[in-house]
Design a protein around this motif. Structure first.
Motif, mmCIF file in Angstrom:
data_model
loop_
_atom_site.group_PDB
_atom_site.id
_atom_site.type_symbol
_atom_site.label_atom_id
_atom_site.label_comp_id
_atom_site.label_asym_id
_atom_site.label_seq_id
_atom_site.Cartn_x
_atom_site.Cartn_y
_atom_site.Cartn_z
ATOM 1 N N ARG A 189 1.520 -50.248 13.908
ATOM 2 C CA ARG A 189 1.288 -50.065 15.340
ATOM 3 C C ARG A 189 2.626 -49.889 16.016
ATOM 4 O O ARG A 189 3.576 -50.621 15.740
ATOM 5 C CB ARG A 189 0.594 -51.285 15.960
ATOM 6 C CG ARG A 189 -0.857 -51.458 15.597
ATOM 7 C CD ARG A 189 -1.091 -52.580 14.617
ATOM 8 N NE ARG A 189 -0.436 -53.839 14.943
ATOM 9 C CZ ARG A 189 0.035 -54.670 14.015
ATOM 10 N NH1 ARG A 189 -0.048 -54.364 12.723
ATOM 11 N NH2 ARG A 189 0.584 -55.805 14.362
ATOM 12 N N TRP A 190 2.682 -48.920 16.911
ATOM 13 C CA TRP A 190 3.902 -48.707 17.701
ATOM 14 C C TRP A 190 3.766 -49.503 18.993
ATOM 15 O O TRP A 190 2.845 -49.295 19.776
ATOM 16 C CB TRP A 190 4.069 -47.211 17.990
ATOM 17 C CG TRP A 190 5.373 -46.857 18.645
ATOM 18 C CD1 TRP A 190 6.494 -47.626 18.721
ATOM 19 C CD2 TRP A 190 5.674 -45.649 19.316
ATOM 20 N NE1 TRP A 190 7.503 -46.971 19.394
ATOM 21 C CE2 TRP A 190 7.022 -45.736 19.772
ATOM 22 C CE3 TRP A 190 4.955 -44.482 19.574
ATOM 23 C CZ2 TRP A 190 7.639 -44.708 20.482
ATOM 24 C CZ3 TRP A 190 5.580 -43.459 20.270
ATOM 25 C CH2 TRP A 190 6.912 -43.568 20.720
ATOM 26 N N LEU A 191 4.665 -50.448 19.197
ATOM 27 C CA LEU A 191 4.570 -51.372 20.324
ATOM 28 C C LEU A 191 5.278 -50.880 21.571
ATOM 29 O O LEU A 191 5.197 -51.522 22.616
ATOM 30 C CB LEU A 191 5.141 -52.741 19.921
ATOM 31 C CG LEU A 191 4.516 -53.391 18.692
ATOM 32 C CD1 LEU A 191 5.162 -54.745 18.432
ATOM 33 C CD2 LEU A 191 3.014 -53.519 18.842
ATOM 34 N N GLY A 192 6.031 -49.789 21.474
ATOM 35 C CA GLY A 192 6.733 -49.286 22.649
ATOM 36 C C GLY A 192 8.074 -49.948 22.860
ATOM 37 O O GLY A 192 8.669 -50.510 21.943
ATOM 38 N N MET A 245 7.574 -43.280 5.846
ATOM 39 C CA MET A 245 7.529 -42.643 7.159
ATOM 40 C C MET A 245 6.115 -42.730 7.704
ATOM 41 O O MET A 245 5.137 -42.568 6.978
ATOM 42 C CB MET A 245 7.970 -41.184 7.075
ATOM 43 C CG MET A 245 7.967 -40.466 8.425
ATOM 44 S SD MET A 245 8.721 -38.822 8.333
ATOM 45 C CE MET A 245 7.506 -37.942 7.352
ATOM 46 N N VAL A 246 6.026 -42.998 8.998
ATOM 47 C CA VAL A 246 4.746 -43.067 9.690
ATOM 48 C C VAL A 246 4.826 -42.158 10.913
ATOM 49 O O VAL A 246 5.868 -42.108 11.590
ATOM 50 C CB VAL A 246 4.415 -44.516 10.117
ATOM 51 C CG1 VAL A 246 3.152 -44.561 10.959
ATOM 52 C CG2 VAL A 246 4.268 -45.408 8.897
ATOM 53 N N ILE A 247 3.756 -41.444 11.181
ATOM 54 C CA ILE A 247 3.727 -40.552 12.337
ATOM 55 C C ILE A 247 2.815 -41.146 13.404
ATOM 56 O O ILE A 247 1.681 -41.544 13.125
ATOM 57 C CB ILE A 247 3.250 -39.147 11.938
ATOM 58 C CG1 ILE A 247 4.276 -38.507 10.996
ATOM 59 C CG2 ILE A 247 3.046 -38.275 13.165
ATOM 60 C CD1 ILE A 247 3.924 -37.104 10.566
ATOM 61 N N PHE A 248 3.348 -41.203 14.645
ATOM 62 C CA PHE A 248 2.604 -41.698 15.795
ATOM 63 C C PHE A 248 2.412 -40.572 16.808
ATOM 64 O O PHE A 248 3.184 -39.609 16.829
ATOM 65 C CB PHE A 248 3.365 -42.848 16.484
ATOM 66 C CG PHE A 248 3.480 -44.103 15.667
ATOM 67 C CD1 PHE A 248 2.402 -44.942 15.510
ATOM 68 C CD2 PHE A 248 4.685 -44.448 15.069
ATOM 69 C CE1 PHE A 248 2.500 -46.114 14.772
ATOM 70 C CE2 PHE A 248 4.808 -45.612 14.329
ATOM 71 C CZ PHE A 248 3.717 -46.447 14.174
ATOM 72 N N PRO A 256 -0.880 -50.926 21.969
ATOM 73 C CA PRO A 256 -0.039 -50.234 20.976
ATOM 74 C C PRO A 256 -0.676 -48.925 20.510
ATOM 75 O O PRO A 256 -1.877 -48.738 20.645
ATOM 76 C CB PRO A 256 0.052 -51.238 19.838
ATOM 77 C CG PRO A 256 -1.214 -52.023 19.947
ATOM 78 C CD PRO A 256 -1.537 -52.115 21.414
ATOM 79 N N LYS A 257 0.134 -48.060 19.938
ATOM 80 C CA LYS A 257 -0.350 -46.777 19.426
ATOM 81 C C LYS A 257 -0.528 -46.884 17.910
ATOM 82 O O LYS A 257 0.386 -47.302 17.205
ATOM 83 C CB LYS A 257 0.638 -45.659 19.765
ATOM 84 C CG LYS A 257 0.774 -45.385 21.263
ATOM 85 C CD LYS A 257 1.709 -44.223 21.513
ATOM 86 C CE LYS A 257 1.888 -43.982 23.005
ATOM 87 N NZ LYS A 257 0.648 -43.552 23.653
ATOM 88 N N PRO A 258 -1.693 -46.497 17.403
ATOM 89 C CA PRO A 258 -1.908 -46.560 15.950
ATOM 90 C C PRO A 258 -1.262 -45.375 15.239
ATOM 91 O O PRO A 258 -1.005 -44.328 15.845
ATOM 92 C CB PRO A 258 -3.434 -46.509 15.835
ATOM 93 C CG PRO A 258 -3.867 -45.713 17.026
ATOM 94 C CD PRO A 258 -2.896 -46.066 18.133
ATOM 95 N N ALA A 259 -1.018 -45.535 13.964
ATOM 96 C CA ALA A 259 -0.422 -44.465 13.164
ATOM 97 C C ALA A 259 -1.439 -43.358 12.929
ATOM 98 O O ALA A 259 -2.629 -43.618 12.721
ATOM 99 C CB ALA A 259 0.084 -45.015 11.836
ATOM 100 N N LEU A 260 -0.954 -42.124 12.959
ATOM 101 C CA LEU A 260 -1.785 -40.963 12.665
ATOM 102 C C LEU A 260 -1.746 -40.598 11.189
ATOM 103 O O LEU A 260 -2.718 -40.070 10.657
ATOM 104 C CB LEU A 260 -1.332 -39.760 13.497
ATOM 105 C CG LEU A 260 -1.390 -39.917 15.016
ATOM 106 C CD1 LEU A 260 -0.813 -38.684 15.692
ATOM 107 C CD2 LEU A 260 -2.820 -40.160 15.478
ATOM 108 N N ALA A 261 -0.600 -40.840 10.544
ATOM 109 C CA ALA A 261 -0.453 -40.479 9.126
ATOM 110 C C ALA A 261 0.675 -41.302 8.531
ATOM 111 O O ALA A 261 1.586 -41.758 9.240
ATOM 112 C CB ALA A 261 -0.166 -38.986 8.977
#
Length: 534
Positions: free
Chosen positions: A476-479, A419-422, A505-510
């Protein structure tokens, strides 16, 4: 005498029909029956597609663009479109419910449960709990499938109960032991008739199941193998011919309609479902989040065993039945157990079956036919354990399994993560985020929302939960699809919705892996802490 026997046979059906109608009132309410706009499912997508397909069939429209889901359910609802436009599947669902009980009663009889007990048990496992009862009231393709599966199981049980099964067959030709050969009785007309009806039901139901829910054909194959073994042991070639002929007729009739619409190719529904596929390697984790506790990973929901703890007795009953079933009941018991276990494993391994869908979108309906099965094993377990307390040991593995916790634990940037949190986009909403046509990427490649991972809005953050493979780092979250095209230097002319605004893109927070611990389920100690990114 015949009237009294008919009344005895009919009263469980009448009682269950009354209980069903009262449940409709409880779930829908009288206003919903009068005004279709008040039905809480009137704007659901699946139900609208059922009605669209039924309307197209009534108009003779075989354009595949207006048909999506398996054809049997819309075909059954078609005659009621004019009679009750707001509820074209009401009578179909009621009939399917009673037919499911008819099959269940035959299986229960093979388990030593009489008709009255079977009716009470069926009602308890289908109508007593609101979250389960509504699954039989809402229109779903699993309703006719449940009826067909139980009818097939009931017919299989009747074949094994046929008196011919216990009568040695007379060997053809002369015998060295003439006296012994003369002593063998010929099968009675009643025994022959008993096998014909179940054989025809087996054939018809197995022929229709692929057009109710194609995936359930796997369970149909299990039932077919058991029925074939029963007919072979009874040396009843005529009944086998009836079964094969009935299957061919039923299958051919629906196949003709299917080919008229889709041709000799998989339907869009089949192709779309196949894109999800199964992940058997993660079966343990999937069982944990669906059956025990999903909240640490998905931020909401509850385990199916928490909602229906009586299923634990059903699991113990399955174990006890495999160990201590009398030989006379063994074929039916093992067939029913195999059908329930294999179906459960397949559903748990299915990528798209998630705790969020189970409760938010009523995907619990996939299990509605198998819940009475576990109820039957639970009752049989209690009755057997009362006579043989040693069988209570079958509870041990079930209870021990409940002490295993699979919870998220923070992992480093190079470790595999589940699991990755964005960060959540501005003004993000749960439904659009959950269903977005979105992508993310890691060091291995790109992953699609819904098919490779699922994104869930939880407490102002987006949880990306892996479904097929572990995340490998640098996530990375690409949307959504439009954002992904822009990042690739291709403007597709689309529109980036407000829920996906922000820098990309949005980087992972955790990042989180799995921690296996031992302890009581969180049912007893409160909900687990939802991971929060620092």
């Amino acid at each position: 005498m015949q009237a009294r026997a008919l009344a005895r046979a009919a009263w469980p059906f009448a009682a269950l029909a009354l209980a069903y109608l009262l449940t409709v009132w409880r779930v829908v309410g009288l206003p919903g029956l009068r005004d279709p706009s008040l039905l809480y499912w009137h704007d659901w997508q699946d139900q609208a597609l059922y009605v669209r397909s039924a309307s197209a069939l009534a108009a003779g429209n075989f354009d595949p663009a207006v048909h999506y889901y398996p054809l049997l359910y819309p075909l059954l609802g078609m005659p009621f479109l004019q009679a009750w436009p707001s509820q074209p599947f009401f009578f179909v669902d009621l009939a399917c419910y009673l037919l499911a009980f008819a099959g269940f009663r035959s299986v229960a009889r093979a388990f030593g449960v009489p008709g009255a007990g079977a009716a009470l048990l069926f009602a308890a496992t289908t109508l007593a709990q609101f979250g389960i009862a509504k699954l039989w009231i809402e229109p779903w393709t699993t309703t006719p499938s449940a009826a067909l599966l139980w009818l097939a199981l009931g017919a299989m049980a009747q074949l094994w109960a046929n008196p011919r099964m216990s009568v040695p067959r007379r060997k053809p030709g002369p015998s060295l032991d003439a006296a012994a050969n003369e002593a063998l009785p010929e099968p009675t007309a009643r025994a022959i008739t008993i096998s014909r009806w179940p054989a025809s039901i087996i054939g018809i139901t197995l022929g229709l199941i692929p057009f109710a829910r194609p995936g359930d054909a796997i369970i149909g194959a299990i039932i077919a193998l058991s029925a074939a073994a029963a007919l072979y042991r009874a040396r009843d070639g005529r009944a086998a011919g009836i079964a094969i002929g009935s299957f061919a007729i039923a299958f051919a009739l629906l196949a003709t309609l299917y080919i008229a619409i889709y041709g000799a190719a998989p339907s869009p529904y089949m192709l779309y479902s196949a894109q999800y596929g199964f992940t058997f390697a993660w079966l343990g984790w999937k069982a944990y989040v669906v059956l025990v506790d999903p909240r640490g990973w998905f931020g909401e929901g509850m385990g199916l065993l928490e909602y229906a703890p009586w299923l634990l007795l059903g699991g113990a009953g399955l174990i006890a039945a495999c160990l201590a079933t009398p030989p006379a009941r063994r074929p039916v018991t093992l067939t029913v157990a195999a059908a329930g276990v294999i179906y459960g494993v397949l559903m748990l391994a299915y990528v798209d079956l998630l705790p969020t869908g189970l409760w938010r979108f009523n995907n619990l309906h996939y299990f509605k036919w198998v819940l009475p099965l576990f109820g039957l094993f639970a009752l049989r377990f209690l009755l057997n354990a009362r006579r043989r307390p040693i069988l209570l040991i079958a509870l041990a593995p079930v209870l021990l399994a409940l002490t295993i916790r699979l919870e998220p634990i923070r992992v480093g940037p190079s470790e595999p993560a589940r699991m990755v949190i964005f960060p959540a986009p501005n003004a993000a909403e749960w439904i659009p985020t959950y269903f977005a046509t979105a992508w993310m990427a890691d060091t291995t490649g790109e992953l699609r929302n819904s098919f490779d991972y699922h994104q869930i809005l939880v407490s102002g953050r987006v949880h990306a939960v892996a479904l097929r493979r572990a995340f490998t780092g640098e996530e990375r979250w690409l949307g959504d699809a439009h954002v992904r095209a822009l990042l690739a230097g291709k403007d597709d002319g689309g529109f980036a919705p407000l829920y996906l605004t922000g820098p990309w893109p949005k980087p992972a927070l955790a990042r989180y892996g799995i921690a296996t611990t031992i302890g009581l389920p969180h049912w007893f100690s409160g909900a687990p802490a939802v991971p929060k990114a620092e």
